[in-house]
Write a protein that holds these residues in place. Structure first.
Motif, PDB file in Angstrom:
ATOM      1  N   GLY A 153       0.810  -1.204   0.000  1.00 52.19           N
ATOM      2  CA  GLY A 153       0.000   0.000   0.000  1.00 52.19           C
ATOM      3  C   GLY A 153       0.846   1.258   0.000  1.00 52.19           C
ATOM      4  O   GLY A 153       2.053   1.214   0.277  1.00 52.19           O
ATOM      5  N   LEU A 154       0.210   2.378  -0.343  1.00 54.42           N
ATOM      6  CA  LEU A 154       0.830   3.693  -0.239  1.00 54.42           C
ATOM      7  C   LEU A 154       0.300   4.390   1.008  1.00 54.42           C
ATOM      8  O   LEU A 154      -0.912   4.570   1.154  1.00 54.42           O
ATOM      9  CB  LEU A 154       0.505   4.559  -1.458  1.00 54.42           C
ATOM     10  N   THR A 155       1.179   4.792   1.908  1.00 54.13           N
ATOM     11  CA  THR A 155       0.755   5.497   3.125  1.00 54.13           C
ATOM     12  C   THR A 155       0.194   6.863   2.721  1.00 54.13           C
ATOM     13  O   THR A 155       0.886   7.657   2.091  1.00 54.13           O
ATOM     14  CB  THR A 155       1.931   5.661   4.093  1.00 54.13           C
ATOM     15  N   THR A 156      -1.072   7.123   3.109  1.00 50.37           N
ATOM     16  CA  THR A 156      -1.777   8.247   2.485  1.00 50.37           C
ATOM     17  C   THR A 156      -2.416   9.219   3.459  1.00 50.37           C
ATOM     18  O   THR A 156      -2.188  10.415   3.395  1.00 50.37           O
ATOM     19  CB  THR A 156      -2.842   7.713   1.510  1.00 50.37           C
ATOM     20  N   PHE A 157      -3.250   8.741   4.374  1.00 53.34           N
ATOM     21  CA  PHE A 157      -3.959   9.674   5.261  1.00 53.34           C
ATOM     22  C   PHE A 157      -4.190   9.022   6.609  1.00 53.34           C
ATOM     23  O   PHE A 157      -4.147   7.802   6.757  1.00 53.34           O
ATOM     24  CB  PHE A 157      -5.291  10.136   4.641  1.00 53.34           C
ATOM     25  N   LYS A 158      -4.421   9.877   7.600  1.00 56.96           N
ATOM     26  CA  LYS A 158      -4.713   9.382   8.933  1.00 56.96           C
ATOM     27  C   LYS A 158      -5.862  10.175   9.515  1.00 56.96           C
ATOM     28  O   LYS A 158      -6.156  11.298   9.089  1.00 56.96           O
ATOM     29  CB  LYS A 158      -3.483   9.459   9.844  1.00 56.96           C
ATOM     30  N   SER A 159      -6.514   9.583  10.501  1.00 53.78           N
ATOM     31  CA  SER A 159      -7.615  10.268  11.161  1.00 53.78           C
ATOM     32  C   SER A 159      -7.060  11.283  12.146  1.00 53.78           C
ATOM     33  O   SER A 159      -5.929  11.154  12.625  1.00 53.78           O
ATOM     34  CB  SER A 159      -8.500   9.257  11.898  1.00 53.78           C
ATOM     35  N   PRO A 160      -7.831  12.312  12.490  1.00 51.44           N
ATOM     36  CA  PRO A 160      -7.403  13.226  13.552  1.00 51.44           C
ATOM     37  C   PRO A 160      -7.552  12.554  14.909  1.00 51.44           C
ATOM     38  O   PRO A 160      -8.113  11.459  15.025  1.00 51.44           O
ATOM     39  CB  PRO A 160      -8.377  14.398  13.399  1.00 51.44           C
ATOM     40  N   GLY A 161      -7.081  13.207  15.932  1.00 52.11           N
ATOM     41  CA  GLY A 161      -7.304  12.711  17.286  1.00 52.11           C
ATOM     42  C   GLY A 161      -6.125  11.956  17.851  1.00 52.11           C
ATOM     43  O   GLY A 161      -5.161  11.637  17.163  1.00 52.11           O
ATOM     44  N   HIS A 162      -6.224  11.655  19.143  1.00 48.91           N
ATOM     45  CA  HIS A 162      -5.113  11.045  19.865  1.00 48.91           C
ATOM     46  C   HIS A 162      -5.000   9.552  19.625  1.00 48.91           C
ATOM     47  O   HIS A 162      -3.975   8.954  19.912  1.00 48.91           O
ATOM     48  CB  HIS A 162      -5.240  11.322  21.368  1.00 48.91           C
ATOM     49  N   ARG A 163      -6.053   8.919  19.112  1.00 48.94           N
ATOM     50  CA  ARG A 163      -5.980   7.497  18.759  1.00 48.94           C
ATOM     51  C   ARG A 163      -6.122   7.385  17.253  1.00 48.94           C
ATOM     52  O   ARG A 163      -7.106   6.874  16.732  1.00 48.94           O
ATOM     53  CB  ARG A 163      -7.080   6.712  19.476  1.00 48.94           C
ATOM     54  N   ALA A 164      -5.113   7.876  16.529  1.00 51.64           N
ATOM     55  CA  ALA A 164      -5.208   7.998  15.077  1.00 51.64           C
ATOM     56  C   ALA A 164      -5.250   6.629  14.408  1.00 51.64           C
ATOM     57  O   ALA A 164      -4.662   5.653  14.888  1.00 51.64           O
ATOM     58  CB  ALA A 164      -4.041   8.809  14.541  1.00 51.64           C
ATOM     59  N   PHE A 165      -5.992   6.578  13.297  1.00 49.66           N
ATOM     60  CA  PHE A 165      -6.018   5.426  12.411  1.00 49.66           C
ATOM     61  C   PHE A 165      -5.198   5.804  11.178  1.00 49.66           C
ATOM     62  O   PHE A 165      -5.354   6.905  10.640  1.00 49.66           O
ATOM     63  CB  PHE A 165      -7.447   5.101  11.982  1.00 49.66           C
ATOM     64  N   TYR A 166      -4.364   4.898  10.682  1.00 46.83           N
ATOM     65  CA  TYR A 166      -3.457   5.172   9.568  1.00 46.83           C
ATOM     66  C   TYR A 166      -3.866   4.317   8.372  1.00 46.83           C
ATOM     67  O   TYR A 166      -3.959   3.090   8.479  1.00 46.83           O
ATOM     68  CB  TYR A 166      -2.019   4.879   9.978  1.00 46.83           C
ATOM     69  N   TYR A 167      -4.075   4.972   7.217  1.00 48.43           N
ATOM     70  CA  TYR A 167      -4.642   4.301   6.052  1.00 48.43           C
ATOM     71  C   TYR A 167      -3.669   4.320   4.872  1.00 48.43           C
ATOM     72  O   TYR A 167      -3.002   5.328   4.618  1.00 48.43           O
ATOM     73  CB  TYR A 167      -5.933   4.984   5.623  1.00 48.43           C
ATOM     74  N   SER A 168      -3.659   3.217   4.141  1.00 49.51           N
ATOM     75  CA  SER A 168      -2.830   3.088   2.940  1.00 49.51           C
ATOM     76  C   SER A 168      -3.702   2.639   1.771  1.00 49.51           C
ATOM     77  O   SER A 168      -4.657   1.872   1.951  1.00 49.51           O
ATOM     78  CB  SER A 168      -1.700   2.076   3.165  1.00 49.51           C
ATOM     79  N   LEU A 169      -3.345   3.107   0.566  1.00 47.52           N
ATOM     80  CA  LEU A 169      -4.114   2.808  -0.639  1.00 47.52           C
ATOM     81  C   LEU A 169      -3.597   1.527  -1.293  1.00 47.52           C
ATOM     82  O   LEU A 169      -2.398   1.238  -1.246  1.00 47.52           O
ATOM     83  CB  LEU A 169      -4.021   3.967  -1.624  1.00 47.52           C
ATOM     84  N   PRO A 170      -4.478   0.764  -1.943  1.00 46.16           N
ATOM     85  CA  PRO A 170      -4.096  -0.565  -2.447  1.00 46.16           C
ATOM     86  C   PRO A 170      -3.235  -0.519  -3.701  1.00 46.16           C
ATOM     87  O   PRO A 170      -3.367   0.380  -4.543  1.00 46.16           O
ATOM     88  CB  PRO A 170      -5.454  -1.220  -2.747  1.00 46.16           C
ATOM     89  N   VAL A 171      -2.368  -1.514  -3.845  1.00 44.19           N
ATOM     90  CA  VAL A 171      -1.501  -1.591  -5.023  1.00 44.19           C
ATOM     91  C   VAL A 171      -2.307  -1.869  -6.289  1.00 44.19           C
ATOM     92  O   VAL A 171      -1.848  -1.546  -7.388  1.00 44.19           O
ATOM     93  CB  VAL A 171      -0.395  -2.655  -4.840  1.00 44.19           C
ATOM     94  N   GLU A 172      -3.497  -2.449  -6.159  1.00 43.14           N
ATOM     95  CA  GLU A 172      -4.323  -2.671  -7.355  1.00 43.14           C
ATOM     96  C   GLU A 172      -4.614  -1.362  -8.071  1.00 43.14           C
ATOM     97  O   GLU A 172      -4.687  -1.314  -9.305  1.00 43.14           O
ATOM     98  CB  GLU A 172      -5.643  -3.356  -6.979  1.00 43.14           C
ATOM     99  N   TRP A 173      -4.798  -0.303  -7.312  1.00 44.98           N
ATOM    100  CA  TRP A 173      -5.057   1.003  -7.927  1.00 44.98           C
ATOM    101  C   TRP A 173      -3.830   1.492  -8.696  1.00 44.98           C
ATOM    102  O   TRP A 173      -3.966   2.152  -9.726  1.00 44.98           O
ATOM    103  CB  TRP A 173      -5.458   2.021  -6.859  1.00 44.98           C
TER     104      TRP A 173
END
Length: 316
Positions: A153-173
């Motif tokens: 995946g490509l590291t792309t965006f995270k949620s705000p806040g103190h317990r952040a979630f970290y999201y990556s985009l798929p290689v299929e794209w």
């Protein structure tokens, strides 16, 4: 580790010339002899972009972009860097160990971050990967790897806040974009899907802020809407059960967390929530049934459940 050092040779810094004379920075991944993958929001509406590696700069000769998905490919004359092998997100499993490499805060060399896969969410024909391998500004367009050093995946965006979630985009794209036509402009009015107004974002994003703020009734409403759209989503049932746990609706929480676990038997978070409900209800058999599957994924959490079992047996 030697392998990480070798991988870092294929992670590049992306720099942009922004209107007004400022500069932007992000990360990129060499995915073929000609292409570097990055996030479109790194490049969007800039006056130009290039990549840097070992103090050498390289100018792209063309661009491919899917602005809404936030995937861009910079095309070069063949680069002197080894492309990273890619692994389809359909083969990923929850709690797999992963690590990222990117240039956070304009670090001079790629920086690693380690964690596990915590969510795999269907969206627009791909699977968005959520992990707890943290990243920060400058990491956009960086690489998320599995333990066999495949790009997942490509590291792309995270949620705000103190317990952040970290999201990556798929290689299929990335692979799909390789087959698309080139474009000539970095100008766009399109926003990436993750930056749309909250009501237009996918449900896996809408649940995060109510979860972080412990707004359990709001979370229950959103999770219920998610289930109506995706009844086979273990994550949707998990967040519904989590909301019900927060509302002290423990029987409902137990039922819906169990659905999450049945749909995904590697859902550690659902198992841990079930263990909390079982402990609150003093349900020793339910707690004992969770000890082995939790330990198989996380020995420390398994040990915590063992302690809870002992407390119930001791009547405390």
């Amino acid at each position: 580790m030697v392998e990480t050092l070798e991988l870092s040779h294929s992670i590049v810094m992306v720099t942009t010339d922004m209107p007004g004379g400022s500069n932007g920075r992000g990360s990129g991944v060499v995915v073929s002899p000609e292409y570097v993958a990055t996030n479109c929001h790194v490049l969007a509406n800039s006056n130009g972009a290039n990549i840097a590696k070992f103090r050498d700069g390289y100018q792209p000769i063309a661009l491919k972009a899917h602005w809404r998905r936030d995937i861009c490919l910079l095309k070069f004359d063949p680069l002197p860097f080894k492309p990273i092998p890619m692994r389809d997100s359909t083969t990923l499993k929850y709690e797999e160990e992963v690590f990222s490499l990117s240039f956070p805060a304009a670090a001079p060399v790629p920086q690693p971050s380690y964690g596990n896969i915590k969510g795999i969410h269907r969206y627009d024909g791909g699977l968005i990967v959520r992990s707890n391998a943290s990243f920060s500004m400058g990491s956009s367009g960086g690489a998320l790897f599995d333990q066999d050093f495949n790009l997942i995946g490509l590291t792309t965006f995270k949620s705000p806040g103190h317990r952040a979630f970290y999201y990556s985009l798929p290689v299929e794209w990335i692979k799909e974009l390789m087959a698309s036509p080139e474009i000539t402009s970095l100008k766009t009015q399109e926003m990436p899907f993750w930056a749309l107004p909250m009501a237009q974002r996918p449900y896996f994003m809408q649940v995060v802020i109510p979860y972080q703020n412990e707004e359990w009734q709001t979370l229950k409403v959103i999770a219920s809407q998610w289930i109506a759209e995706e009844p086979g989503s273990a994550d949707a049932w998990y967040f519904l059960g989590l909301a019900e746990e927060g509302l002290q609706q423990l029987e409902l929480a137990k039922r819906d967390l169990r659905k999450a676990y049945v749909l995904n038997q590697r859902d550690l978070d659902a198992m841990l929530a079930l263990s909390r409900v079982a402990f609150a209800q003093k349900d020793l058999p339910a707690l004992e049934s969770l000890q082995l599957p939790v330990s198989a994924l996380d020995k420390e959490q398994g040990a915590q459940i063992t302690l809870k079992i002992q407390q119930l047996k001791n009547g405390s």
